[in-house]
Scaffold this motif. Structure first.
Motif, mmCIF file in Angstrom:
data_model
loop_
_atom_site.group_PDB
_atom_site.id
_atom_site.type_symbol
_atom_site.label_atom_id
_atom_site.label_comp_id
_atom_site.label_asym_id
_atom_site.label_seq_id
_atom_site.Cartn_x
_atom_site.Cartn_y
_atom_site.Cartn_z
ATOM 1 N N GLU A 170 8.039 -61.076 -67.517
ATOM 2 C CA GLU A 170 7.493 -62.456 -66.923
ATOM 3 C C GLU A 170 5.849 -61.563 -66.503
ATOM 4 N N TRP A 171 5.342 -63.097 -65.984
ATOM 5 C CA TRP A 171 4.509 -62.186 -65.783
ATOM 6 C C TRP A 171 3.858 -62.834 -64.982
ATOM 7 N N PHE A 172 3.007 -61.640 -63.456
ATOM 8 C CA PHE A 172 1.866 -62.922 -62.252
ATOM 9 C C PHE A 172 0.808 -62.271 -62.220
ATOM 10 N N VAL A 173 0.049 -63.149 -61.653
ATOM 11 C CA VAL A 173 -1.247 -62.856 -61.436
ATOM 12 C C VAL A 173 -1.824 -63.273 -60.213
ATOM 13 N N ASN A 174 -1.867 -62.392 -59.373
ATOM 14 C CA ASN A 174 -2.831 -62.637 -57.980
ATOM 15 C C ASN A 174 -3.897 -62.337 -57.621
ATOM 16 N N ILE A 175 -4.723 -62.958 -57.792
ATOM 17 C CA ILE A 175 -6.412 -62.985 -57.853
ATOM 18 C C ILE A 175 -7.086 -62.708 -56.411
ATOM 19 N N THR A 176 -6.239 -62.586 -55.089
ATOM 20 C CA THR A 176 -7.211 -62.659 -53.890
ATOM 21 C C THR A 176 -8.282 -61.542 -53.400
ATOM 22 N N PRO A 177 -7.003 -60.265 -54.217
ATOM 23 C CA PRO A 177 -7.492 -58.996 -54.015
ATOM 24 C C PRO A 177 -8.879 -58.645 -54.980
#
Length: 673
Positions: free
Chosen positions: A390-397
């Motif tokens: 299960e994949w999660f992506v965070n684009i803040t940094p």
């Protein structure tokens, strides 16, 4: 593009007009027959920037450009409805990362992105990645007149007065500059005195300062209690953010050289050939131009990996750590894959330090890219097809270009609903804006040594003794809070009952430390050598740091308060910088500078901003502690409302007042940063 081409140009609008204008400016300057329809997408807060950009395009290109300014909400509505010209190009770099990601997740096929570094413009379709972009060299400078029009912070002016540096005068002749800041700055005359030269290249400003004794303003030279070159360095560092300016300083001090490398500032020797080289070819402001694809390295996706987070590493480690920790707590991620810029010495160092520190956060994998996100899309295609993960992506940094790559990859791989951002204290889905949980705190000690060769906090050895002598420190604070005591200088011996009588007496020293006698309490106290190592410690302001430390720990508003944080260099373990106190409060890192005198208090506020924001990021909460109840409520930094609040004894002695003051300082961050 042919001579009769019409370019449909879209651009997000942030708080600076130059990133909005530069791509289209280069295209139109390079092709006199090209016309453009420009759509500038702004929020209410960036509408003035959009207006300046529109005025610039009309001034430079007249009827060759038609400009339409639209709101971000309207643009997103049109984009989702398919009502946006699909053969256009879009400049996403001026926007915020969550805006960049939301737009990418909704762009139709055929749309192309334009992105730029400090030498090239890259144009590419989202599904191929920036490594296959058409690259065009930027050949046209703005010139100072246009630069001054577009930059909301700085105006470059020519100065006819002779420069004080004879060596540089031989090189540059009578050409000399000074900077006028749009917002109030009480020390701009000091900064201009040290300013040697200014260059504008392709919309970017290159600044050269002399921080040797020769470059010190006479008022700064008169401050005998301060490290004068360090004061000047901090003022420059806090005034010109490295993301917008290339700052170079002249110094032969080895300690400055190492510190500058951590702070993202260039340094050259105080020699004529070094200055000549700077004039001909100033250092690239941040990164080297993008390289070729290179060899693609991939992490091994093991069967034990079930929930994996992907994100980038930015110059500020804090959002990266917060994102990793928050996804670990909310989504139970067991592995984090971090893309980092291998061309940046600073980010390579931070990435290396991340290894082995994430037992609590789960497994960590590091993947190299560059500041333009080279290879991110291709690597995501290769690793995110793994079954059972299960994949999660965070684009803040990370950079805007890295955010484009992560978001494009998520969209192509069916992960658009698994893209998240940090919005203040909440973790949110980008596509829906839905809050899925709170952002988890990261303590100062988890952050600070990413930006130092080494550091030491003294609270471990001191907290026990502070607790043992809590009656002493509590009495000192309460005495000042009640107006019973006053400080006359000279350390502990200078704390007096109003009417001149010292509060403390009978100071004696042996190998184990000091003993002293409290006249009012009729009681002796022992201060071991671990606390007061030298007689000098008794005569300076160390007592106020301990008193403030005791007050904050007593109120239990943070799990840990760090005291006297010394950041060392690798050369003979010398101190590069110091922060008196730091602690975490409601997800923010609070840095406190303790001063016993009110002289030059505004200068200390500027220096604290420079130190804290280099160590903890631009959202650091900066405060000053003074043992004077009649001090001002805050130090005003600029007319836009940025302030550094003061913690006086009355505030420190009350938990409610302390929390209220910290909350006031935090509330300013969302409006001034």
């Amino acid at each position: 593009m042919g001579n009769s081409d019409l370019l449909h140009y879209y651009s997000l609008v942030g708080n600076r007009a130059i990133p909005v204008c530069m791509p289209l400016y280069q295209y139109l300057k390079g092709n006199p027959d090209l016309r453009a329809d420009a759509t500038l997408v702004c929020t209410e807060g960036s509408r003035d920037v959009a207006g300046v950009s529109e005025e610039f395009f009309r001034k430079e290109f007249g009827e060759r450009v038609s400009v339409d300014v639209v709101s971000y909400d309207r643009f997103m509505t049109d984009l989702k409805a398919g009502a946006v010209q699909s053969d256009g190009v879009i400049n996403l770099s001026p926007g915020m990362n969550w805006q960049v990601s939301e737009v990418v997740l909704n762009l139709p096929e055929g749309f192309q992105c334009v992105n730029l570094d400090y030498r090239y413009i890259y144009r590419y379709p989202l599904d191929t990645g920036i490594e296959d972009a058409d690259r065009m060299e930027m050949r046209y400078d703005l010139g100072f007149e246009n630069y001054n029009m577009l930059n909301p912070e700085v105006e470059v002016q020519r100065d006819e007065t002779p420069h004080m540096n004879p060596a540089f005068h031989e090189i540059s002749g009578d050409c000399h500059f000074k900077l006028k800041l749009r917002k109030y700055h009480p020390y701009i005359s000091w900064i201009n005195y040290s300013l040697l030269y200014v260059q504008e290249r392709r919309g970017f400003l290159y600044l050269l300062f002399d921080i040797t004794e020769r470059g010190l303003h006479q008022h700064l030279k008169g401050m005998k209690r301060e490290n004068q070159s360090l004061v000047l360095y901090r003022l420059i560092n806090s005034t010109f953010e490295q993301v917008n300016y290339s700052v170079t300083v002249i110094s032969d001090n080895r300690l400055f050289k190492e510190r500058a490398s951590y702070d993202g500032i260039c340094i050259i020797e105080d020699k004529k050939p070094a200055m000549e080289r700077w004039l001909k070819n100033p250092p690239e402001p941040k990164k080297t131009p993008m390289k070729g694809k290179g060899e693609m390295s991939l992490p091994r996706i093991r069967s034990k990996m079930k929930r994996v987070l992907l994100l980038s590493l930015g110059d500020n480690i804090l959002p990266t750590l917060k994102a990793i920790k928050s996804h670990r707590e909310i989504h139970n991620t067991d592995t984090t894959i971090v893309f980092y810029d291998e061309d940046s010495e600073r980010l390579r160092s931070i990435a290396e330090k991340m290894k082995g520190r994430f037992i609590y956060y789960g497994k960590l994998e590091l993947l190299p890219t560059d500041h333009m996100g080279r290879g991110v899309l291709e690597k995501m295609k290769a690793i995110c097809r793994e079954q059972g993960v299960e994949w999660f992506v965070n684009i803040t940094p990370g950079t805007k270009a890295q955010t484009v790559a992560l978001s494009a990859g998520a969209s192509m791989l069916g992960l658009a609903d698994r893209v998240f951002s940090l919005k203040k204290v909440s973790l949110c889905e980008v596509r829906t804006g839905k809050e899925v949980g709170r952002v988890y705190d990261v303590s100062p000690d988890e952050v600070i040594d990413f930006y130092c060769f080494d550091y030491e906090g003294k609270e471990g050895a001191l907290s026990v003794n502070v607790e043992e002598n809590k009656e002493l420190w509590d009495d000192i604070l309460q005495g000042f809070a009640a107006g019973k005591y006053e400080y006359r200088g000279g350390g502990l011996k200078g704390i007096c009952i109003k009417g001149n009588r010292p509060v403390l007496s009978g100071f004696e020293f042996d190998r184990s430390g000091y003993t002293l006698y409290h006249e009012g309490m009729k009681k002796s106290f022992s201060l071991p050598a671990e606390v007061f190592k030298r007689e000098k410690d008794l005569e300076e302001g160390w007592w106020w740091e301990l008193t403030t430390f005791r007050a904050i720990t007593k109120h239990e508003i943070s799990d840990r308060v760090m005291l006297n944080i010394l950041c060392y260099s690798s050369h003979k373990h010398k101190t590069m910088s110091e922060i008196d106190l730091a602690f975490t409060y409601r997800g923010y890192i609070v840095a406190v500078s303790c001063k016993t005198y009110k002289d030059n208090i505004k200068l200390h506020a500027y220096q604290l901003l420079a130190e804290a924001r280099n160590r903890f990021g631009r959202m650091a909460v900066c405060m000053l502690a003074l043992p004077h109840n009649n001090s001002d409520e805050y130090v005003g930094i600029d007319e836009k409302g940025e302030k550094v609040f003061i913690l006086n004894p009355g505030i420190l002695s009350s938990k409610d007042k302390l929390v209220e003051t910290i909350e006031k300082q935090i509330s300013l961050l969302s409006t001034t940063n």
